[in-house]
Design a protein around this motif. Structure first.
Motif, mmCIF file in Angstrom:
data_model
loop_
_atom_site.group_PDB
_atom_site.id
_atom_site.type_symbol
_atom_site.label_atom_id
_atom_site.label_comp_id
_atom_site.label_asym_id
_atom_site.label_seq_id
_atom_site.Cartn_x
_atom_site.Cartn_y
_atom_site.Cartn_z
ATOM 1 N N THR A 117 13.304 8.052 -0.271
ATOM 2 C CA THR A 117 12.015 8.632 0.109
ATOM 3 C C THR A 117 10.932 8.088 -0.810
ATOM 4 O O THR A 117 11.146 7.108 -1.502
ATOM 5 N N ASP A 118 9.760 8.715 -0.802
ATOM 6 C CA ASP A 118 8.566 8.294 -1.545
ATOM 7 C C ASP A 118 7.796 7.246 -0.750
ATOM 8 O O ASP A 118 7.574 6.119 -1.194
ATOM 9 N N PHE A 119 7.378 7.651 0.429
ATOM 10 C CA PHE A 119 6.669 6.758 1.343
ATOM 11 C C PHE A 119 5.173 6.765 1.040
ATOM 12 O O PHE A 119 4.527 7.817 1.070
ATOM 13 N N TRP A 120 4.609 5.575 0.779
ATOM 14 C CA TRP A 120 3.182 5.415 0.517
ATOM 15 C C TRP A 120 2.630 4.390 1.496
ATOM 16 O O TRP A 120 2.970 3.216 1.437
ATOM 17 N N PRO A 121 1.772 4.833 2.427
ATOM 18 C CA PRO A 121 1.344 3.956 3.535
ATOM 19 C C PRO A 121 0.700 2.652 3.093
ATOM 20 O O PRO A 121 1.056 1.570 3.592
ATOM 21 N N HIS A 122 -0.256 2.724 2.163
ATOM 22 C CA HIS A 122 -0.966 1.503 1.763
ATOM 23 C C HIS A 122 -0.022 0.521 1.086
ATOM 24 O O HIS A 122 -0.053 -0.693 1.362
ATOM 25 N N TRP A 123 0.805 1.014 0.203
ATOM 26 C CA TRP A 123 1.796 0.195 -0.502
ATOM 27 C C TRP A 123 2.685 -0.525 0.502
ATOM 28 O O TRP A 123 2.907 -1.745 0.421
ATOM 29 N N LEU A 124 3.210 0.216 1.478
ATOM 30 C CA LEU A 124 4.113 -0.375 2.473
ATOM 31 C C LEU A 124 3.390 -1.392 3.343
ATOM 32 O O LEU A 124 3.942 -2.441 3.690
ATOM 33 N N HIS A 125 2.149 -1.105 3.699
ATOM 34 C CA HIS A 125 1.420 -2.058 4.541
ATOM 35 C C HIS A 125 1.036 -3.313 3.753
ATOM 36 O O HIS A 125 0.962 -4.404 4.331
ATOM 37 N N CYS A 126 0.805 -3.174 2.460
ATOM 38 C CA CYS A 126 0.555 -4.364 1.637
ATOM 39 C C CYS A 126 1.779 -5.278 1.634
ATOM 40 O O CYS A 126 1.659 -6.510 1.720
#
Length: 444
Positions: A142-151
């Protein structure tokens, strides 16, 4: 880029700009200064310059975990990755301070660098990604961060979720805000879930079935099974270390929550009538509650000692108020009770006590680990109790019947053995994704 990602990026950038003027004030507080600045990327370049450059063609693998539980889950995978890619540069990050402390303790020999996780604000995540240049990013549970993942997705870096699971509350939230969570989950190259039920939930959110797979729970490979035939001296040493009598039986209650300690103490007092030598180790999920739990014990006439208050002390009732030690205590128990299951907190993972070859009990609330709990129960390695009275009855029976305890312990161990091999299945996937990431980095 999905609309929500654009909005999230704008919001995170605005928050980052608001944070900048506050940095001098934050820097005055020792408690926050070092870690916050690390999470903003200060010192990252200097830290990386201390590492030997990886040989040409050797991958960089970035593994990230939220906190203590996820770091513990990651241990067998990190060990497997290191053995499979002996020359690889492995970077490990954790979000919480406690997670970093446990990672430093158990993962340091296996990784090239331990770093704080980036804040998902403005240019921070992009800066970390550009600095680390990973061929593969692995997120644990877990620990989902949208901006981080999209980067990561924008740079075409393969991204793998491992040990994924979806609790009932999380699933309800994901469904309610599917417009937000579906695009975020779609940034993953592959989502590896613990159980078929977890996989089905992901697919029901609208993800491509080819993007989701079931590879099992990494904790099945966390430790070598401690058989009942193990050297008795090891158990004796453990009991001596924790200040217990080596001859008296021990009951361990792991990861307890508010509302559970008082009934556990009540059951313990009732058991003492027949088993006056019985010992109890209680490990709260939140170690900051230790003082409160000692007070609860005092109200019931029980003298509790805290592990952090004196490691030379002895006594039959110990509050384990440290992080990362509980799993190592399980082999010395006759019976283990899983906390978070008597009160409605979804339960905790029963694999570690089962892997230690110990009979497992849990309450009616094991929703977060339903399939694992059900398999352990079906194979005879665990029993479920639906009330405090039922817990007392089951414990009284087990402490009186050594053969029943042995039979449960063997069944629990068999369940773990039959589910092993999870790391190997993950390494097959990781090898394919690393090759894809290396190909991309060569053509950047």
């Amino acid at each position: 880029m999905p609309l929500f990602s654009v909005l999230y990026t704008l919001l995170s950038t605005a928050l980052f700009l608001c944070l900048l003027p506050l940095l001098p004030l934050i820097a005055c507080r020792e408690k926050y200064r070092r870690r916050l600045f690390q999470r903003l990327g200060f010192g990252l370049a200097a830290r990386l310059r201390t590492l030997s450059p990886p040989p040409a063609g050797v991958p960089t693998i970035w593994i990230h975990a939220l906190s203590v539980g996820e770091v513990t889950s990651a241990l067998p995978l990190v060990r497997g990755v290191r053995e499979h890619f002996p020359q690889a540069r492995i970077i490990f990050s954790a979000t919480t301070r406690a997670g970093n402390q446990v990672a430093d303790k158990v993962l340091s020999p296996l990784v090239d660098a331990l770093i704080a996780a980036p804040l998902d604000l403005g240019p921070v995540a992009s800066f970390f990604i550009r600095s680390l240049r990973p061929d593969l990013f692995i997120l644990v549970e877990t620990d989902f961060w949208p901006h981080w993942l999209h980067c990561l997705a924008r740079r075409n870096i393969p991204t793998l979720l491992v040990n994924g699971r979806i609790s009932a509350p999380s699933f309800a939230r994901y469904r309610r805000f599917a417009w937000l969570f579906r695009p975020m989950f779609q940034t993953f190259t592959l989502l590896s879930m613990q159980t078929k039920a977890d996989t089905d939930k992901m697919v029901s959110l609208g993800l491509d079935p080819q993007q989701v797979t079931t590879l099992g729970n990494l904790k099945f490979d966390t430790s070598q099974l401690t058989e009942h035939q193990e050297s008795r001296g090891d158990t004796v040493w453990l009991k001596q270390r924790y200040g217990f009598s080596t001859a008296a039986p021990l009951w361990i209650c792991g990861s307890t929550h508010p509302g559970e300690e008082q009934p556990i103490f009540q059951v313990y007092r009732r058991l003492l009538a027949d088993l006056p030598q019985l010992q109890l180790l209680l490990a709260p999920r939140n170690i900051e509650r230790a003082k409160e739990i000692v007070a609860l014990g005092r109200e019931q006439g029980l003298a509790c000692r805290r592990w952090t208050s004196g490691k030379d002390a002895q006594g039959p009732l110990l509050i384990l108020d440290t992080i990362g030690e509980l799993a190592g205590c399980y082999p010395m128990a006759e019976v283990v009770f899983i906390g978070g299951s008597l009160a409605p907190f979804g339960g905790h993972n029963p694999i570690e006590p089962a892997a230690a070859g110990v009979p497992v009990l849990f309450g009616p609330h094991m929703e977060d680990f339903a399939e694992i709990a059900a398999e352990l129960h079906q194979r005879g390695g665990a029993r479920q109790v639906d009330s405090t009275d039922a817990l007392y009855v089951e414990l009284r029976h087990l402490f009186a019947d050594q053969a029943a305890r042995r039979q449960m312990a063997e069944a629990a161990g068999l369940c773990v053995r039959l589910n092993r091999g999870v790391v190997g299945r993950h390494l097959e996937v990781i090898s394919r994704l690393v090759a894809r990431g290396k190909h991309h980095n060569r053509h950047e």
